[in-house]
Write a protein that holds these residues in place. Structure first.
Motif, short mmCIF file in Angstrom:
data_model
loop_
_atom_site.label_atom_id
_atom_site.label_comp_id
_atom_site.label_asym_id
_atom_site.label_seq_id
_atom_site.Cartn_x
_atom_site.Cartn_y
_atom_site.Cartn_z
N UNK A 216 0.83 -1.21 0.00
CA UNK A 216 0.00 0.00 0.00
C UNK A 216 0.86 1.26 0.00
N UNK A 217 1.83 1.31 0.87
CA UNK A 217 2.65 2.52 1.02
C UNK A 217 3.98 2.32 0.31
N UNK A 218 3.91 2.39 -1.02
CA UNK A 218 5.09 2.26 -1.86
C UNK A 218 6.02 3.45 -1.60
N UNK A 219 7.26 3.40 -2.12
CA UNK A 219 8.22 4.49 -1.84
C UNK A 219 7.67 5.89 -2.12
N UNK A 220 6.88 6.05 -3.18
CA UNK A 220 6.36 7.39 -3.47
C UNK A 220 5.44 7.88 -2.36
N UNK B 77 4.35 10.98 2.73
CA UNK B 77 4.10 11.04 4.17
C UNK B 77 5.23 11.78 4.89
N UNK B 78 6.44 11.57 4.42
CA UNK B 78 7.59 12.22 5.05
C UNK B 78 7.62 13.72 4.82
N UNK B 79 6.85 14.20 3.86
CA UNK B 79 6.74 15.65 3.65
C UNK B 79 5.94 16.32 4.76
N UNK B 80 5.11 15.53 5.43
CA UNK B 80 4.22 16.08 6.45
C UNK B 80 4.54 15.60 7.86
N UNK B 81 5.38 14.58 7.98
CA UNK B 81 5.69 14.00 9.29
C UNK B 81 7.17 13.66 9.37
N UNK B 82 7.61 13.45 10.59
CA UNK B 82 8.91 12.81 10.82
C UNK B 82 8.61 11.33 10.90
N UNK B 83 8.74 10.63 9.79
CA UNK B 83 8.29 9.25 9.68
C UNK B 83 9.39 8.28 10.07
N UNK B 84 9.10 7.41 11.03
CA UNK B 84 10.05 6.36 11.40
C UNK B 84 10.27 5.44 10.21
N UNK B 85 11.50 5.03 9.97
CA UNK B 85 11.77 4.20 8.79
C UNK B 85 11.13 2.82 8.90
N UNK B 86 10.79 2.21 7.74
CA UNK B 86 10.30 0.83 7.75
C UNK B 86 11.37 -0.10 8.33
#
Length: 341
Positions: free
Chosen positions: A24-28, A33-42
């Motif tokens: 569902x959450x492919x690299x793009x 998501x990372x543009x709006x959050x500090x996203x923890x890496x997979x």
């Protein structure tokens, strides 16, 4: 509720089956998501009790969940003291949103509206194919290798002024009603929470449950599976269906008396289109597998293949809204949970 934010981007993490996350959450989408959050890496968290999960959850304000997310119970929330919102990339949140979440005041969003679209499209396709008798006609054509007399064969075939019964004005049920509007069909609706006036506004006619089954050429089930709806489609209701009627179920198998349905289909009295069964999958020797009047598909009505992008698109939009302080556009409310799938 509007989230008032001060400071930088919220810390977010993924909690779901890692394979589902990759689909569902492919690299793009991870980039978005990372543009709006500090996203923890997979990889996504699928066990909230591990050391890694505790480290990630300690700073997480927004959890992006999906299929396979563990329950967010008291222990999980204790490890996530800053958690304030959950954005779910699928439909139902029953599997992971607990009373502890509501008691904390956590905001919840779901992609159920996006997942409703392909289910409704599948349903409308099956309604039209059922009334046109496509499957049995194709089967007979393949066997005979010759055309029947179209002026005399199958006088009951066709979609003109047929009656379709919709069981529940859920998200999916309402979308089905909307998609059926261009066709010359009469649409009945049974939903105890929808008044006759509201039904008229939807462009359908309100009916009791027995009336809907007795009057419809096709009945399509869109009721959430709740304690009160288990076995809702009873033997008596199935017996009330017109001969040659079709029952479509894209909701949950346990909504039906499956033994009664099997009896009616094997007797050749009605047809069934079942995207869900009870259990799922049916035992290998179950008679519905080989019954010509039953079409069974493996729970494919919901988002599949490129339709998963719609779920991801909605989730990214929800995350962007929440991170900006605008709140979710598709919130799930605690008071609505008794009526949701």
């Amino acid at each position: 509720m509007v989230t008032l934010r001060t400071g930088g981007r919220p810390h977010a993490a993924l909690a779901m089956n890692p394979e589902a996350a990759e689909r569902i959450l492919t690299p793009e989408y991870l980039t978005a998501l990372a543009e709006h959050t500090e996203l923890a890496p997979p990889p996504a968290l699928d066990d909230l009790a591990t050391d890694r999960a505790r480290r990630v959850l300690a700073g997480t304000e927004l959890l992006i969940t999906g299929w396979g997310c563990p329950p967010l119970d008291g222990a999980a929330l204790a490890a996530a003291p800053r958690l304030r919102a959950v954005a779910h990339t699928a439909g139902s949140v029953r599997g992971h949103i607990t009373d502890a979440c509501w008691e904390r005041g956590i905001e919840v969003s779901s992609a159920a509206a996006a997942n409703a679209l392909p289910v409704a499209e599948y349903t409308v396709a099956m309604i039209l194919l059922a009334n046109k008798r496509v499957l049995e006609t194709a089967r007979a054509y393949r066997a005979d290798r010759a055309r029947a007399d179209w002026l005399h064969d199958r006088p009951g075939m066709g979609n003109y002024r047929r009656t379709v019964g919709i069981l529940s004005a859920s998200l999916i049920g309402r979308r089905v009603i909307e998609l059926l509007r261009p066709y010359d069909l009469e649409v009945l609706l049974y939903d105890p929470y929808v008044t006759a006036e509201e039904a008229t506004a939807l462009g359908v006619r309100a009916a009791t449950l027995p009336e809907l089954f007795a009057a419809s050429d096709v009945v399509s089930v869109h009721t959430p599976l709740l304690p009160a709806t288990r076995g809702l489609v009873s033997r008596d209701l199935l017996a009330a269906l017109r001969p040659d009627a079709t029952l479509i179920n894209t909701a949950r198998g346990a909504l039906l008396d499956q033994e009664a349905l099997t009896d009616a289909v094997l007797a050749g009295r009605i047809r069934a289109v079942l995207d869900v069964t009870e259990p799922e999958v049916l035992p290998p020797g179950h008679p519905l597998w080989t019954c010509e009047n039953a079409l069974i598909t493996p729970h494919i009505a919901g988002s599949q293949g490129n339709e998963l992008r719609r779920l991801a698109d909605l989730t990214v939009t929800e995350v962007a809204r929440w991170a900006s302080g605008a709140g979710f556009a598709h919130p799930v409310r605690r008071e609505g949970m008794p009526f949701r799938a």
